[in-house]
Design an enzyme around this catalytic site. Structure first.
Site, PDB file in Angstrom:
ATOM      1  N   LYS A 114       0.839  -1.203   0.000  1.00 26.75           N
ATOM      2  CA  LYS A 114       0.000   0.000   0.000  1.00 26.75           C
ATOM      3  C   LYS A 114       0.874   1.254   0.000  1.00 26.75           C
ATOM      4  CE  LYS A 114      -3.075   2.562   3.079  1.00 26.75           C
ATOM      5  NZ  LYS A 114      -3.778   2.537   4.378  1.00 26.75           N
ATOM      6  N   ASP A 168      -6.819   1.190   0.353  1.00 29.01           N
ATOM      7  CA  ASP A 168      -6.980   1.531   1.765  1.00 29.01           C
ATOM      8  C   ASP A 168      -8.392   1.166   2.199  1.00 29.01           C
ATOM      9  OD1 ASP A 168      -8.591   3.474   0.631  1.00 29.01           O
ATOM     10  OD2 ASP A 168      -7.830   5.090   1.898  1.00 29.01           O
TER      11      ASP A 168
END
Length: 211
Positions: free
Chosen positions: A121, A141
Site C-alpha cells: 500500500k 486503503d
C-alpha cells in the site's frame, strides 16, 4: 454492463464531483511522501500533516534521518498513533536506504517493499504519487475496500485480491488517481452511513440497487 464499463463510469462521475482530488499528505519529494505515508498508517492524514513541518525541519533528507535513533525521532511524531513503532520504522528505513541504495529511495516495487515499515500500500503511494510511475498498482486503503465492495467492483475481501480485481477493470491511466477519488467520496458521501441521495453514481451502485 461490463465491470470495466461500470468502473470507467464511476471514475468519470467522481472526477466531475471531485475535480481537485489528490493525495492529502503534504510533500515536495519522494522522501517526504515516503515518511508521511509510513506515519499515516492507522492515523489521519491531517494529524500526520501537522507533525511533518517540524520533522522535516530537523530531518530534511534521508541521510539526516538515518543518523537519528528512534528515541530522537519520537518527540516529533508522538501526537500520532503507534509513534513508538513508527519512529523505529523511520530510523531503520532511512538507514536501509543509505546502506543499500546509496541514499536514493528505490523506484522499483520489489525493492520498496523491502524497506522497514513499507508494505505494498505504501509502496503504491510512493511509486504513483512520488515518482509518477502510473502502472505499479492501485493503493487499496479502507475507503477503497469499502466502496469497491459496496459499488460491486469486487467481491474479494483482502487488499491484495481487491487490488488485482481493480487492476483488471480500471484503465492504467487511472490507477494513481483512483484512490484519492474514492477517499474523497468515502469521506464526503459514501461513509459508514452512505448518503445515497447525494451520490453521483447511485443508479449503478450495487448497494443502492439492493435497498
Amino acid at each position: 454492463m461490463k465491470l470495466s464499463e461500470k468502473a470507467e463510469q464511476i471514475i468519470s462521475r467522481l472526477q466531475t464531483k471531485y475535480p481537485d482530488s489528490k493525495v492529502s499528505l503534504n510533500f515536495s519529494n519522494p522522501y517526504e511522501l515516503l515518511v508521511g505515508t509510513i506515519l499515516s498508517a492507522q492515523a489521519t492524514d491531517n494529524s500526520v500533516n501537522k507533525v511533518l513541518p517540524a520533522l522535516f525541519l530537523r530531518y530534511p533528507n534521508i541521510k539526516s534521518l538515518s543518523e537519528a535513533t528512534p528515541d530522537e525521532i519520537k518527540p516529533y511524531i508522538q501526537s500520532i498513533g503507534l509513534f513508538n513503532n513508527k519512529s523505529k520504522f523511520l530510523s531503520e528505513m532511512a538507514r536501509f536506504v543509505m546502506e543499500n541504495h546509496n541514499g536514493e529511495i528505490p523506484k522499483v516495487m520489489s525493492e520498496l517493499i523491502k524497506l522497514p515499515g513499507v508494505g505494498r500500500k505504501t509502496a503504491n503511494v510512493v511509486m504513483g504519487n512520488g515518482f509518477g510511475i502510473m502502472d505499479s498498482g492501485i493503493t487499496v486503503d479502507t475507503h477503497v475496500i469499502r466502496l469497491s465492495q459496496r459499488m460491486g467492483l469486487t467481491k474479494s475481501t483482502t487488499a491484495d485480491k481487491i487490488e488485482k480485481d481493480l487492476m483488471k477493470i480500471i484503465p492504467i491511466e487511472n490507477w494513481v488517481s483512483f484512490t484519492p477519488l474514492f477517499i474523497d467520496h468515502g469521506r464526503t458521501i459514501c461513509g459508514r452511513s452512505p448518503k445515497c441521495n447525494d451520490c453521483p453514481v447511485f443508479e449503478i451502485c450495487d448497494y443502492f440497487l439492493s435497498l
